[in-house]
Design an enzyme around this catalytic site. Structure first.
Site, short mmCIF file in Angstrom:
data_model
loop_
_atom_site.label_atom_id
_atom_site.label_comp_id
_atom_site.label_asym_id
_atom_site.label_seq_id
_atom_site.Cartn_x
_atom_site.Cartn_y
_atom_site.Cartn_z
N ASP A 1 33.87 17.05 -29.16
CA ASP A 1 33.43 17.47 -29.85
C ASP A 1 34.43 17.32 -30.89
O ASP A 1 35.57 17.00 -31.01
CB ASP A 1 34.18 18.62 -28.43
CG ASP A 1 34.06 19.98 -29.93
OD1 ASP A 1 35.06 20.41 -30.32
OD2 ASP A 1 32.92 20.23 -30.32
N THR B 1 29.94 21.02 -35.27
CA THR B 1 30.89 20.92 -36.43
C THR B 1 30.83 19.30 -36.45
O THR B 1 31.87 18.92 -37.54
CB THR B 1 32.34 21.16 -35.35
OG1 THR B 1 32.18 20.46 -34.24
CG2 THR B 1 32.41 23.01 -34.97
N THR B 2 30.07 18.73 -35.57
CA THR B 2 30.33 17.57 -36.22
C THR B 2 29.56 17.05 -37.27
O THR B 2 29.67 15.89 -38.23
CB THR B 2 29.71 16.39 -35.27
OG1 THR B 2 31.24 16.62 -33.68
CG2 THR B 2 30.18 14.69 -35.28
N ASP C 1 30.97 25.69 -26.72
CA ASP C 1 30.21 25.35 -27.71
C ASP C 1 28.68 26.19 -27.44
O ASP C 1 27.70 26.97 -27.81
CB ASP C 1 29.88 23.45 -27.96
CG ASP C 1 31.06 23.76 -28.22
OD1 ASP C 1 31.36 24.47 -28.95
OD2 ASP C 1 31.00 22.21 -28.52
#
Length: 580
Positions: A84, A117-118, A418
């Site tokens: 994550d 987020t990545t 998520d």
């Protein structure tokens, strides 16, 4: 003597001003502290780009279903294993201010939409990287690049609107497909559809209609809590139609199982009030001491009688309960839980229909919660857990996770967080976009098509945004071991002239495929937020032309290095080194 000293003083002042003028015309005067470090102009811009690219490269291998995991060791000896993006960057300690800004991006993305987020870090790093040739070789002004980036962002958002497809939130199978796509790149994808069902059930439980509009409010942070209990099997995990809290009843003789209980929630202590400051009591005979104790008992008894008048089966308070109050309530066959967290009490109020009371004598019959079907205290492992479940239409819930170890449970919790955010995003905005890099390639094709009608210096930076967007499918191909150049060329040909906009990368097998057939979809909110955040952050960092880092006295870098540490500048000493 005084008459002679006055002309000398005038001459001295005159000479000093001449000296200052000479310095001003000759050697440069130091305005700042000698300890202040400064990077300006092109050097600062190139430094920012290098820092952003370094952060993006750290988590680039964690994108896609074939992604790698990162292992971080914290100072206390704890281990975090995850792919994550936000969880990784949160553990990293960086010193460069632009790197800190990049890490802040992933935190913003996590708070706003909970996923992507990545992607946002990789995209932002690439947006800055493609601007590097314009600064180094072409010598374009950053304002020109920023203007082109902003025009590209507007065109991207308008193209996203045309690519988006509506989805029926009432259709469980369609919703599961979207959640499954999100979890396909996570650790829990190994466990099948169990986590998808848990996430969807939890979000649908806490969803509340907003007035008369069709929109719904889903507050995951406040009303959906994940409780991790090591032991058991993952298949034992479930979403409770109510709340569970890590508490036991206060008295051994109280009831542990009650069906259809009447629940009273309080946030006041059930014990004698202590003086707010130092209290002095003067007692002249032994009877006074006895009377003092009787007053305390009478006060506690009055509170307990006020509670008993509502005939509750369970009393739950955020504060303490004295031994005497426990005795009176146990005599009335009432079970008591004490020192419950405020957040848990809010969830209990929403699940049972109760209202949290501040004083028992001011409460009404309508404040008692009656929607709970079962109150039960169970022992799981070495701890006692109170279950308040089988509630009618609970708008709060607890997800109970079981697993082999704490590390596994922590990773499952991150993945479940998520997945719940993805389900929430689809409920709030029921539109989806094709995944697997298809959306980014469609945006890149649209930008290249628009650039044919553009002229001037902003054309090249505008086209660079299209090249930067392709970093997502390119990274997916790299992480699954595919042939990057061949597959990207085939995909560009598919997306040419705005056709086949749903074609992308199969991140498992490393081939191009129609995302419609593969059922890989992403929420519109996540994708639009990713594009907006990455381009806007790149434009902000490109406009920085000066980095100042000052160290006040006594707070110098012990290593004596030139790294840009997080430092404070003392306003009194800034530019005021009298000895230097």
């Amino acid at each position: 003597a005084s008459r002679n000293s006055r002309p000398v003083l005038i001459v001295y002042r005159f000479r000093k001003s001449r000296l200052e003028m000479a310095n001003a015309g000759g050697a440069p005067i130091m305005v700042m502290n000698q300890s202040t470090q400064r990077e300006s102009g092109r050097k600062a811009q190139l430094s920012n780009i290098a820092a952003a690219k370094a952060v993006a490269d750290i988590i680039r291998t964690t994108l896609g279903p074939r992604s790698m995991l990162k292992m971080m060791l914290d100072p206390m000896g704890g281990i975090v294993m995850t792919n994550d993006g936000f969880a990784i960057l949160r553990e990293i300690d960086v010193s460069h201010p632009s790197a800190k800004s990049m890490i802040e991006l992933s935190r913003t993305q996590d708070e706003e939409v909970g996923d992507g987020t990545t992607s946002v870090i990789i995209l932002a790093g690439e947006m800055l990287h493609v601007a590097l040739p314009f600064l180094e070789k072409v010598k374009l002004h950053p304002t020109v690049i920023v203007a082109a980036y902003r025009k590209a962002l507007d065109d991207c958002l308008s193209t996203l609107e045309t690519l988006a497809r509506p989805i029926d939130c009432e259709n469980r199978e369609e919703m599961l497909r979207v959640v499954r796509s999100s979890l396909g790149t996570k650790f829990v994808s190994l466990f099948g559809d169990l986590m998808c069902s848990l996430a969807l059930d939890a979000v649908q439980t806490i969803a509340v209609d907003i007035d008369d509009s069709k929109k719904k409010d889903v507050d995951i942070k406040r009303y959906a809590r994940i409780e991790k209990i090591p032991g058991g099997e993952l298949s034992d995990s479930k979403v409770l139609s109510g709340v569970m809290i890590n508490k036991d009843i206060t008295h051994a003789s109280m009831r542990r199982t009650i069906e259809n209980p009447r629940i009273m929630l309080l946030d006041c202590p059930l014990e004698y009030k202590k003086g707010e400051s130092i209290t002095n009591i003067e007692m002249l005979n032994p009877a006074d001491w006895k009377r003092y104790l009787e007053i305390e008992e009478e006060y506690i008894e009055k509170i307990c009688k006020d509670i008993q008048s509502f005939k509750p089966d369970v009393v739950i308070t955020e504060k303490g309960v004295s031994d005497l109050a426990q005795h009176f309530l146990q005599q009335a066959n009432i079970s008591v839980l004490r020192r419950v967290r405020k957040s848990d009490n809010n969830r209990l109020a929403r699940a049972t229909g109760a209202t949290i009371g501040h004083q028992p004598d001011l409460m009404h019959e309508s404040d008692i919660g009656t929607r709970c079907g079962l109150f039960e205290v169970r022992k799981i492992g070495d701890e006692y857990w109170t279950f308040i479940e089988n509630c009618k239409d609970p708008k709060a819930c607890t997800i109970m996770l079981r697993g082999a170890s704490k590390d596994v449970l922590s990773e499952i919790e991150r993945n479940l967080h998520d997945a719940m955010n993805v389900a929430r995003n689809v409920i709030c905005d029921p539109r989806v976009l094709p995944g697997g890099g298809a959306t980014e390639l469609a945006l890149a094709a649209a930008l290249r098509s628009n650039s044919q009608s553009m002229h001037g210096v902003s054309l090249r930076p505008y086209q660079a945004v299209a090249a930067a967007l392709e970093i997502i499918p390119k990274t997916l191909i790299e992480n699954c071991g595919g042939h990057v150049i061949r597959l990207l060329t085939e995909l560009r040909a598919k997306h040419a002239n705005g056709k086949h906009t749903t074609w992308g990368i199969d991140g498992v097998k490393g081939r191009i495929v129609d995302m419609e057939e593969l059922n890989i979809w992403e929420p519109f909110l996540v994708k639009s937020q990713t594009i907006k955040t990455s381009i806007e952050s790149a434009t902000v960092l490109l406009r920085i032309d000066d980095i100042l880092s000052g160290v006040s006295k006594g707070k110098r870098d012990p290593a004596g290095g030139g790294g840009l540490q997080q430092q404070q500048t003392d306003p009194e000493t800034f530019g005021d080194e009298r000895d230097g």
